[in-house]
Design a protein around this motif. Structure first.
Motif, PDB file in Angstrom:
ATOM      1  N   ILE A  69      14.675   8.533  -1.687  1.00  0.00           N
ATOM      2  CA  ILE A  69      14.750   9.038  -0.323  1.00  0.00           C
ATOM      3  C   ILE A  69      13.561   8.589   0.502  1.00  0.00           C
ATOM      4  O   ILE A  69      13.610   8.555   1.727  1.00  0.00           O
ATOM      5  CB  ILE A  69      14.854  10.580  -0.352  1.00  0.00           C
ATOM      6  N   ALA A  70      12.468   8.210  -0.181  1.00  0.00           N
ATOM      7  CA  ALA A  70      11.265   7.793   0.543  1.00  0.00           C
ATOM      8  C   ALA A  70      11.373   6.366   1.052  1.00  0.00           C
ATOM      9  O   ALA A  70      10.506   5.881   1.773  1.00  0.00           O
ATOM     10  CB  ALA A  70      10.045   7.941  -0.359  1.00  0.00           C
ATOM     11  N   ILE A  75      17.358   5.053   3.962  1.00  0.00           N
ATOM     12  CA  ILE A  75      17.572   6.084   4.973  1.00  0.00           C
ATOM     13  C   ILE A  75      18.370   5.538   6.152  1.00  0.00           C
ATOM     14  O   ILE A  75      19.196   6.250   6.734  1.00  0.00           O
ATOM     15  CB  ILE A  75      16.217   6.647   5.460  1.00  0.00           C
ATOM     16  N   GLN A  79      21.761   7.243   7.593  1.00  0.00           N
ATOM     17  CA  GLN A  79      22.053   7.626   8.976  1.00  0.00           C
ATOM     18  C   GLN A  79      23.378   7.067   9.464  1.00  0.00           C
ATOM     19  O   GLN A  79      24.103   7.738  10.195  1.00  0.00           O
ATOM     20  CB  GLN A  79      20.901   7.185   9.873  1.00  0.00           C
ATOM     21  N   LEU A  94      23.121  14.920   0.697  1.00  0.00           N
ATOM     22  CA  LEU A  94      22.300  13.781   0.283  1.00  0.00           C
ATOM     23  C   LEU A  94      21.515  14.093  -0.985  1.00  0.00           C
ATOM     24  O   LEU A  94      20.903  15.154  -1.099  1.00  0.00           O
ATOM     25  CB  LEU A  94      21.327  13.435   1.412  1.00  0.00           C
ATOM     26  N   ARG A 254      -1.194  -9.991   1.906  1.00  0.00           N
ATOM     27  CA  ARG A 254      -2.485  -9.307   1.908  1.00  0.00           C
ATOM     28  C   ARG A 254      -3.459  -9.933   0.904  1.00  0.00           C
ATOM     29  O   ARG A 254      -4.615 -10.206   1.233  1.00  0.00           O
ATOM     30  CB  ARG A 254      -2.304  -7.816   1.600  1.00  0.00           C
ATOM     31  N   LEU A 277       8.087  -2.615   8.664  1.00  0.00           N
ATOM     32  CA  LEU A 277       6.760  -3.103   8.302  1.00  0.00           C
ATOM     33  C   LEU A 277       6.548  -4.569   8.673  1.00  0.00           C
ATOM     34  O   LEU A 277       5.444  -4.978   9.043  1.00  0.00           O
ATOM     35  CB  LEU A 277       6.566  -2.919   6.791  1.00  0.00           C
ATOM     36  N   PHE A 280       4.517  -5.346  11.590  1.00  0.00           N
ATOM     37  CA  PHE A 280       3.146  -4.834  11.644  1.00  0.00           C
ATOM     38  C   PHE A 280       2.196  -5.636  10.782  1.00  0.00           C
ATOM     39  O   PHE A 280       0.997  -5.642  11.017  1.00  0.00           O
ATOM     40  CB  PHE A 280       3.119  -3.366  11.221  1.00  0.00           C
ATOM     41  N   VAL A 281       2.732  -6.288   9.777  1.00  0.00           N
ATOM     42  CA  VAL A 281       1.878  -7.116   8.932  1.00  0.00           C
ATOM     43  C   VAL A 281       1.419  -8.314   9.752  1.00  0.00           C
ATOM     44  O   VAL A 281       2.116  -8.756  10.657  1.00  0.00           O
ATOM     45  CB  VAL A 281       2.677  -7.591   7.696  1.00  0.00           C
ATOM     46  N   GLU A 282       0.236  -8.849   9.425  1.00  0.00           N
ATOM     47  CA  GLU A 282      -0.234 -10.028  10.115  1.00  0.00           C
ATOM     48  C   GLU A 282      -0.422 -11.149   9.108  1.00  0.00           C
ATOM     49  O   GLU A 282      -1.166 -10.968   8.152  1.00  0.00           O
ATOM     50  CB  GLU A 282      -1.555  -9.731  10.839  1.00  0.00           C
TER      51      GLU A 282
ATOM     52  N   ILE B  69      15.008  12.462   9.718  1.00  0.00           N
ATOM     53  CA  ILE B  69      15.017  12.019   8.323  1.00  0.00           C
ATOM     54  C   ILE B  69      14.392  10.646   8.192  1.00  0.00           C
ATOM     55  O   ILE B  69      13.927  10.266   7.116  1.00  0.00           O
ATOM     56  CB  ILE B  69      16.460  12.029   7.779  1.00  0.00           C
ATOM     57  N   ALA B  70      14.359   9.889   9.291  1.00  0.00           N
ATOM     58  CA  ALA B  70      13.810   8.536   9.232  1.00  0.00           C
ATOM     59  C   ALA B  70      12.282   8.543   9.255  1.00  0.00           C
ATOM     60  O   ALA B  70      11.651   7.513   9.102  1.00  0.00           O
ATOM     61  CB  ALA B  70      14.338   7.706  10.396  1.00  0.00           C
ATOM     62  N   ILE B  75       9.610  13.162   5.095  1.00  0.00           N
ATOM     63  CA  ILE B  75      10.202  12.941   3.780  1.00  0.00           C
ATOM     64  C   ILE B  75       9.223  13.310   2.674  1.00  0.00           C
ATOM     65  O   ILE B  75       9.616  13.836   1.630  1.00  0.00           O
ATOM     66  CB  ILE B  75      10.665  11.479   3.641  1.00  0.00           C
ATOM     67  N   VAL B  78       9.639  16.816   2.205  1.00  0.00           N
ATOM     68  CA  VAL B  78      10.916  17.093   1.543  1.00  0.00           C
ATOM     69  C   VAL B  78      10.752  16.943   0.036  1.00  0.00           C
ATOM     70  O   VAL B  78      11.226  17.772  -0.738  1.00  0.00           O
ATOM     71  CB  VAL B  78      12.021  16.128   2.033  1.00  0.00           C
ATOM     72  N   GLN B  79      10.072  15.897  -0.365  1.00  0.00           N
ATOM     73  CA  GLN B  79       9.920  15.656  -1.802  1.00  0.00           C
ATOM     74  C   GLN B  79       9.139  16.751  -2.496  1.00  0.00           C
ATOM     75  O   GLN B  79       9.448  17.131  -3.620  1.00  0.00           O
ATOM     76  CB  GLN B  79       9.282  14.293  -2.032  1.00  0.00           C
ATOM     77  N   GLU B  82      11.562  19.656  -2.702  1.00  0.00           N
ATOM     78  CA  GLU B  82      12.609  19.346  -3.684  1.00  0.00           C
ATOM     79  C   GLU B  82      12.081  19.589  -5.101  1.00  0.00           C
ATOM     80  O   GLU B  82      12.758  20.183  -5.946  1.00  0.00           O
ATOM     81  CB  GLU B  82      13.020  17.881  -3.517  1.00  0.00           C
ATOM     82  N   LEU B  94      19.550  19.135   2.477  1.00  0.00           N
ATOM     83  CA  LEU B  94      18.684  18.590   3.513  1.00  0.00           C
ATOM     84  C   LEU B  94      19.467  18.287   4.781  1.00  0.00           C
ATOM     85  O   LEU B  94      20.541  17.692   4.726  1.00  0.00           O
ATOM     86  CB  LEU B  94      18.029  17.308   2.993  1.00  0.00           C
ATOM     87  N   ASP B  96      19.168  16.995   9.092  1.00  0.00           N
ATOM     88  CA  ASP B  96      18.395  16.310  10.113  1.00  0.00           C
ATOM     89  C   ASP B  96      18.758  16.933  11.467  1.00  0.00           C
ATOM     90  O   ASP B  96      19.919  16.951  11.847  1.00  0.00           O
ATOM     91  CB  ASP B  96      18.787  14.828  10.085  1.00  0.00           C
ATOM     92  N   VAL B 221       5.109   4.382  18.408  1.00  0.00           N
ATOM     93  CA  VAL B 221       4.377   3.136  18.573  1.00  0.00           C
ATOM     94  C   VAL B 221       4.526   2.645  20.013  1.00  0.00           C
ATOM     95  O   VAL B 221       3.562   2.190  20.640  1.00  0.00           O
ATOM     96  CB  VAL B 221       4.913   2.065  17.595  1.00  0.00           C
ATOM     97  N   ARG B 254      -2.302  -2.626  18.570  1.00  0.00           N
ATOM     98  CA  ARG B 254      -1.567  -3.860  18.779  1.00  0.00           C
ATOM     99  C   ARG B 254      -1.740  -4.380  20.201  1.00  0.00           C
ATOM    100  O   ARG B 254      -2.022  -5.556  20.421  1.00  0.00           O
ATOM    101  CB  ARG B 254      -0.088  -3.642  18.448  1.00  0.00           C
ATOM    102  N   ARG B 257      -5.408  -5.618  21.011  1.00  0.00           N
ATOM    103  CA  ARG B 257      -5.710  -6.937  20.449  1.00  0.00           C
ATOM    104  C   ARG B 257      -4.943  -8.020  21.198  1.00  0.00           C
ATOM    105  O   ARG B 257      -5.454  -9.115  21.425  1.00  0.00           O
ATOM    106  CB  ARG B 257      -5.349  -6.962  18.973  1.00  0.00           C
ATOM    107  N   LEU B 277       1.518   3.293   6.887  1.00  0.00           N
ATOM    108  CA  LEU B 277       1.280   2.200   7.826  1.00  0.00           C
ATOM    109  C   LEU B 277      -0.203   1.956   8.087  1.00  0.00           C
ATOM    110  O   LEU B 277      -0.636   0.821   8.311  1.00  0.00           O
ATOM    111  CB  LEU B 277       1.998   2.545   9.141  1.00  0.00           C
ATOM    112  N   ARG B 279      -2.709   1.581   6.376  1.00  0.00           N
ATOM    113  CA  ARG B 279      -3.402   0.599   5.557  1.00  0.00           C
ATOM    114  C   ARG B 279      -2.889  -0.815   5.817  1.00  0.00           C
ATOM    115  O   ARG B 279      -3.489  -1.786   5.372  1.00  0.00           O
ATOM    116  CB  ARG B 279      -3.253   0.960   4.078  1.00  0.00           C
ATOM    117  N   PHE B 280      -1.781  -0.929   6.541  1.00  0.00           N
ATOM    118  CA  PHE B 280      -1.228  -2.258   6.786  1.00  0.00           C
ATOM    119  C   PHE B 280      -1.610  -2.806   8.147  1.00  0.00           C
ATOM    120  O   PHE B 280      -1.615  -4.007   8.360  1.00  0.00           O
ATOM    121  CB  PHE B 280       0.299  -2.230   6.649  1.00  0.00           C
ATOM    122  N   GLU B 282      -3.948  -3.985  11.126  1.00  0.00           N
ATOM    123  CA  GLU B 282      -5.263  -4.592  11.113  1.00  0.00           C
ATOM    124  C   GLU B 282      -5.951  -4.337  12.442  1.00  0.00           C
ATOM    125  O   GLU B 282      -5.397  -4.707  13.474  1.00  0.00           O
ATOM    126  CB  GLU B 282      -5.160  -6.102  10.847  1.00  0.00           C
TER     127      GLU B 282
END
Lengths: 330, 330
Positions: A69-70, A75, A79, A94, A254, A277, A280-282, B69-70, B75, B78-79, B82, B94, B96, B221, B254, B257, B277, B279-280, B282
């Motif tokens: 679910i994570a 997900i 939806q 679900l 990375r 993602l 967002f990655v560069e 849920i997205a 989530i 939720v875990q 659960e 669960l 939404d 965002v 974003r 920069r 996010l 950590r991803f 920059e």
DNA sequence: CTTTTTTTGGAAAACGTTTTCCAGGCGTGA
DNA sequence: TCACGCCTGGAAAACGTTTTCCAAAAAAAG
């Protein structure tokens, strides 16, 4: 809590009349209707779903089992299904199989016990899920999404992994990348296998040695990070890395950058799935966009058709994905 | 599908005996037990949850309603829930609410109709959810997580937003940032309000003008991207932007920069929540880590205590979060 | 060997609805 | 006026279990 009997007494009518007013199954005189509605409102009456469904022998409920679910990717499919279910007046239950076949089996059984009228499953193992699905199939219609199961006659909707990988390789070839390698996941799910096989077979036509450069681990960022180091340690590095999914690609990018390499200058990297993602990655990741709306919509359509009682032969639908070119492929 | 009656006939015993073997509620002779188990296995019998729950007057089911849920952040909660539910032998339904109070109300009612024994809710509106929760509270225990609701006596577990914002501001002050500003979300949920108020009140002590530089939009965002441009257009820019959550921070980084500014060289940016996010992006985002495990565990504990019948007065628990320093704050 | 207690099994009630079946009232056409 | 059909309302059966209640058998105690 107020029961239908209480409402009947309060309104001065029979239980049957209350039920008729509330479900609208038969005409009722205006007089009693008003009395019933007033009584129900006053007592805060709410139909007991358990009793109602038991008597009607219909739950108007669908079950869905996903591996994790994570994972935002699953997900998105949830939806789509939820939306279709709502449109048909169905509710969705679900469940998370935590990528484990035993848990998956328990979840499916719980759904069947709850009398769901159909099940959508993203199986967690190409082989290990077969028995569970077969068991479910004996009682209700089942449709698999995203991943397929071998040797089972059922409706299966997934992306055309082969077409996606071919698009990626053609794109890289067009950018004059010659020495490719593939980083994917071990073969417990069909997507892992299909993408790997598509790479191996198609790249052979362009550059046979590349067909031998294959690393398999898991569909995670961590595995991508490890794999990058192994690739660098392996003699002369490739000029492009085709990844089994976006998470692996993110991990590879990375680590490569941490090791001082330029992406895509030195090495191009591509993903698969087009998760959020990627942007967002560069550098942003070139990838294959999953037609999630189509997969979800088609899955729901097939399931409802079965619930309605279609006897069409089980079909395996493969939807062709779209290449999304971003910075990571040069 | 085989009913208990079929199993009884097949095993040559009464319905009562079958039920007793399967539920283990009373001792049964070894002979009949074996006969029943064999018959059940042979017929592929599965107890009908609807009938069973209706008769037992117990569903051993919890309901959970989340705004979206997205959103991976929800989530994670939720875990946790659960997991606790499983440990207590409960299942989790669960739902939404799509951040909409009407849908939220429908979902809560559906759960009540399904006779859940307790509800965990992350309300979608600080005020608009109150009536729905009050309605639910009349029938079963309800606990709110992450966001609170005003003027209602119930168990509420959330992060100490004020403490988090203070930690952020202290950190920035320690890095010699003087001209701050805040970009958050409009005040429909408690987290938005509390973080904004904490900023306004606490920053006044350090630099009164900064208390006036507040931009409110949404927790997305996209809003972050727009807000960055507004900040730049607004005369002399600040040297640090405190954001209401990580998504806003990612958007701001974003755009800054893209406009040629250096983060954190020219402007530091901080988030809130510590989603993956962070950590991803920059540079990686300095943020406040949500103690999700604690929130989830405490919420489950409180709910089960109520289900067991505790009469302890409703409590509002605030868990103090941890500052996570990364590159974006210099 | 009798009496008491324990163990086991079955019949039937109960959970809260929906729906079938029946009956009475009423209107309509002949 | 009668015959017929339609509309409305209530009693009761049914959905598939679990559990109470009772009875018979077996075991224990005297």
């Amino acid at each position: 809590m107020a029961k239908i009997r209480d409402v009947a007494r309060e309104a001065g009518v029979s239980i049957a009349s209350v039920s008729r007013v509330l479900t609208g199954t038969r005409q009722v005189s205006n007089e009693t209707r008003i009395a019933v509605l007033a009584a129900a409102e006053k007592l805060g009456y709410r139909t007991n779903y358990l009793a109602s469904a038991l008597r009607r022998q219909a739950t108007r409920t669908l079950g869905m089992v996903i591996p994790r679910i994570a994972n935002p990717y699953f997900i998105a499919l949830v939806q789509m299904i939820e939306e279709s279910a709502q449109a048909q007046g169905y509710e969705l239950l679900l469940c998370d199989s935590t990528d484990d076949t035993d848990t998956e089996r328990r979840r499916v059984r719980a759904l069947l016990s709850r009398q769901v009228e159909g099940i959508i499953i993203i199986p967690c193992d190409e082989k290990g899920s077969a028995e569970t699905v077969r068991e479910a199939l004996r009682e209700v219609p089942v449709v698999s999404l995203d991943r397929s199961i071998r040797g089972i006659a059922m409706d299966q909707i997934c992306v055309d992994n082969r077409a996606g990988i071919i698009a990626i390789i053609d794109h890289l070839a067009g950018k004059a990348r010659r020495r490719l390698c593939f980083v994917g996941a071990r073969q417990t799910v069909s997507t892992a296998r299909e993408r790997m096989e598509a790479y191996r077979e198609y790249v052979r036509e362009l550059d046979p040695p590349s067909a031998g450069r294959i690393w398999l681990g898991e569909f995670t960022v961590e595995w991508g990070e490890q794999a990058a180091d192994r690739i660098l340690a392996d003699g002369s590095p490739p000029d492009a890395v085709v990844c089994g999914n976006d998470l692996i690609a993110a991990g590879i990018i990375r680590t490569l950058r941490a090791r001082g390499l330029d992406v895509p200058g030195d090495i191009a990297v591509t993903g698969f799935d087009d998760i959020e993602l990627c942007r967002f990655v560069e550098p942003a990741i070139t990838t294959v966009h999953q037609p999630l709306s189509d997969i979800g919509a088609e899955g729901a359509r097939k399931l409802f058709a079965r619930i309605e009682g279609t006897s069409a032969p089980p079909a395996r639908v493969r939807i062709v994905p779209r290449l999304v070119v971003r910075a990571s492929s040069g």
